[in-house]
Design a protein around this motif. Sequence first.
Motif, mmCIF file in Angstrom:
data_model
loop_
_atom_site.group_PDB
_atom_site.id
_atom_site.type_symbol
_atom_site.label_atom_id
_atom_site.label_comp_id
_atom_site.label_asym_id
_atom_site.label_seq_id
_atom_site.Cartn_x
_atom_site.Cartn_y
_atom_site.Cartn_z
ATOM 1 N N MET A 85 0.827 -1.199 0.000
ATOM 2 C CA MET A 85 0.000 0.000 0.000
ATOM 3 C C MET A 85 0.865 1.254 0.000
ATOM 4 S SD MET A 85 -2.785 -1.146 2.860
ATOM 5 C CE MET A 85 -3.841 -2.558 2.598
ATOM 6 N N TYR A 86 0.218 2.384 -0.233
ATOM 7 C CA TYR A 86 0.897 3.672 -0.163
ATOM 8 C C TYR A 86 1.003 4.077 1.303
ATOM 9 C CZ TYR A 86 -0.210 3.734 -5.135
ATOM 10 O OH TYR A 86 -0.309 3.413 -6.462
ATOM 11 N N GLU A 87 2.153 3.836 1.892
ATOM 12 C CA GLU A 87 2.282 3.974 3.331
ATOM 13 C C GLU A 87 2.330 5.429 3.802
ATOM 14 O OE1 GLU A 87 5.277 1.451 4.990
ATOM 15 O OE2 GLU A 87 4.036 -0.322 4.608
ATOM 16 N N TYR A 88 2.464 6.369 2.863
ATOM 17 C CA TYR A 88 2.458 7.781 3.242
ATOM 18 C C TYR A 88 1.028 8.327 3.353
ATOM 19 C CZ TYR A 88 1.885 8.206 -1.817
ATOM 20 O OH TYR A 88 1.448 8.070 -3.104
ATOM 21 N N GLN A 93 -7.513 7.991 3.800
ATOM 22 C CA GLN A 93 -7.097 8.514 2.500
ATOM 23 C C GLN A 93 -6.961 7.383 1.482
ATOM 24 O OE1 GLN A 93 -3.520 10.546 3.743
ATOM 25 N NE2 GLN A 93 -4.497 12.577 3.626
ATOM 26 N N TYR A 94 -6.417 6.259 1.923
ATOM 27 C CA TYR A 94 -6.258 5.116 1.028
ATOM 28 C C TYR A 94 -7.622 4.588 0.582
ATOM 29 C CZ TYR A 94 -4.833 0.581 -0.778
ATOM 30 O OH TYR A 94 -4.647 -0.515 -1.577
ATOM 31 N N LEU A 95 -8.551 4.459 1.506
ATOM 32 C CA LEU A 95 -9.887 3.956 1.167
ATOM 33 C C LEU A 95 -10.598 4.902 0.206
ATOM 34 C CD1 LEU A 95 -11.106 2.558 4.603
ATOM 35 C CD2 LEU A 95 -10.224 1.272 2.644
ATOM 36 N N ASN A 96 -10.457 6.183 0.421
ATOM 37 C CA ASN A 96 -11.066 7.147 -0.503
ATOM 38 C C ASN A 96 -10.403 7.097 -1.874
ATOM 39 O OD1 ASN A 96 -13.265 8.583 0.797
ATOM 40 N ND2 ASN A 96 -11.748 9.365 2.238
ATOM 41 N N ASP A 108 -22.226 6.249 -0.839
ATOM 42 C CA ASP A 108 -21.986 4.808 -0.733
ATOM 43 C C ASP A 108 -20.684 4.508 -0.006
ATOM 44 O OD1 ASP A 108 -24.331 4.289 -2.024
ATOM 45 O OD2 ASP A 108 -23.426 3.865 -3.976
ATOM 46 N N ARG A 109 -19.624 5.264 -0.315
ATOM 47 C CA ARG A 109 -18.336 4.984 0.322
ATOM 48 C C ARG A 109 -18.388 5.261 1.823
ATOM 49 N NH1 ARG A 109 -14.045 8.986 -2.383
ATOM 50 N NH2 ARG A 109 -15.305 8.438 -4.203
ATOM 51 N N THR A 110 -19.086 6.306 2.201
ATOM 52 C CA THR A 110 -19.204 6.618 3.628
ATOM 53 C C THR A 110 -19.888 5.474 4.360
ATOM 54 O OG1 THR A 110 -19.301 8.997 3.210
ATOM 55 C CG2 THR A 110 -20.173 8.219 5.310
ATOM 56 N N LEU A 141 -7.179 -3.518 6.329
ATOM 57 C CA LEU A 141 -7.425 -2.370 5.457
ATOM 58 C C LEU A 141 -7.551 -2.817 4.005
ATOM 59 C CD1 LEU A 141 -7.665 0.761 5.430
ATOM 60 C CD2 LEU A 141 -5.215 0.811 4.890
ATOM 61 N N ALA A 142 -6.726 -3.782 3.601
ATOM 62 C CA ALA A 142 -6.801 -4.302 2.236
ATOM 63 C C ALA A 142 -8.149 -4.968 1.980
ATOM 64 C CB ALA A 142 -5.668 -5.300 1.994
ATOM 65 N N ILE A 143 -8.662 -5.685 2.958
ATOM 66 C CA ILE A 143 -9.960 -6.335 2.811
ATOM 67 C C ILE A 143 -11.062 -5.289 2.671
ATOM 68 C CG2 ILE A 143 -11.678 -7.773 3.964
ATOM 69 C CD1 ILE A 143 -9.269 -9.262 5.271
ATOM 70 N N VAL A 144 -11.032 -4.273 3.540
ATOM 71 C CA VAL A 144 -12.039 -3.216 3.464
ATOM 72 C C VAL A 144 -11.979 -2.519 2.106
ATOM 73 C CG1 VAL A 144 -12.821 -1.025 4.447
ATOM 74 C CG2 VAL A 144 -12.084 -2.880 5.965
ATOM 75 N N SER A 145 -10.771 -2.221 1.630
ATOM 76 C CA SER A 145 -10.625 -1.539 0.339
ATOM 77 C C SER A 145 -11.145 -2.404 -0.807
ATOM 78 C CB SER A 145 -9.162 -1.166 0.091
ATOM 79 O OG SER A 145 -8.349 -2.302 -0.153
ATOM 80 N N ALA A 146 -10.970 -3.721 -0.689
ATOM 81 C CA ALA A 146 -11.446 -4.633 -1.737
ATOM 82 C C ALA A 146 -12.963 -4.676 -1.819
ATOM 83 C CB ALA A 146 -10.900 -6.036 -1.488
ATOM 84 N N LEU A 147 -13.624 -4.356 -0.729
ATOM 85 C CA LEU A 147 -15.083 -4.424 -0.688
ATOM 86 C C LEU A 147 -15.753 -3.106 -1.062
ATOM 87 C CD1 LEU A 147 -15.360 -6.442 2.649
ATOM 88 C CD2 LEU A 147 -15.634 -7.341 0.329
ATOM 89 N N MET A 148 -14.950 -2.072 -1.334
ATOM 90 C CA MET A 148 -15.479 -0.741 -1.592
ATOM 91 C C MET A 148 -16.440 -0.679 -2.780
ATOM 92 S SD MET A 148 -14.649 1.779 0.440
ATOM 93 C CE MET A 148 -15.346 0.549 1.523
ATOM 94 N N HIS A 149 -16.149 -1.410 -3.844
ATOM 95 C CA HIS A 149 -16.984 -1.336 -5.047
ATOM 96 C C HIS A 149 -17.951 -2.512 -5.154
ATOM 97 C CE1 HIS A 149 -13.626 -3.874 -6.227
ATOM 98 N NE2 HIS A 149 -14.241 -4.223 -7.346
ATOM 99 N N GLU A 150 -18.123 -3.242 -4.036
ATOM 100 C CA GLU A 150 -19.058 -4.363 -3.975
ATOM 101 C C GLU A 150 -18.842 -5.344 -5.133
ATOM 102 O OE1 GLU A 150 -22.632 -1.731 -3.552
ATOM 103 O OE2 GLU A 150 -22.888 -2.870 -1.685
#
Length: 236
Positions: A85-88, A93-96, A108-110, A141-150
Amino acid sequence: MLHIENLSKTYKGGKRAVQNLSLEIKPGDIYGFIGRNGAGKTTTIKACVGILDFEGEIYIDGHSVKREPILCRSVTAYIPDNPDMYEYLTGIQYLNFIADMFGVSKTDRTELIGKYAAEFEITNALGDLISAYSHGMKQKLAIVSALMHEPRLLILDEPFVGLDPESAVTLKRIMHELCDRGGAIFFSTHVLDVAEKLCNKVAVIKDGRLIASGNIEELTQGRTLEETFMEVVADA
């Protein structure tokens, strides 16, 4: 949902990592992919998500990974075994950023971030830099990000490594819910007990070759998956 047809991959130097592998993962399937280290599991997964070029064909929801990569990625989520991930960035911010890439609306993202961050107990860490996260936190965090677009297809490489027991239970429930909605799961694992309890189908790969696949009850025939795995690998 995921159709792999005569997949082969040869790396520079002539190493043949996967040889003529064919699999079909249908809607509703939780399909486990098992094999020794170096058997070709990660190579197959990376080909499915378009990270590696390959010989043969792979179709996701009827679309070719080679010819229609954007369409394939729009319905697919990939979680690697070691999230890069982008660690900075902070967690939020990463999820957005991920939500922006997939065109997920603000509303939806909220809702989705709030829901999944709470379920994986990372809400209080979303304002922290990812560089401060442990491996387990990055995995969540990777799991949550993967679920963002259903996504309709979830492809995971050793998804339970680094997860605490509560998060592992949460992920299993989410996997079942996705399949209940008509989606599908394809994931690699070394934990055969998890595969036996979670999957309805499994495939065994050895030295880049598919040596067994199908409904888990038919493959095991009253034995444990561990016993079946040791037998088919020894005989192949």
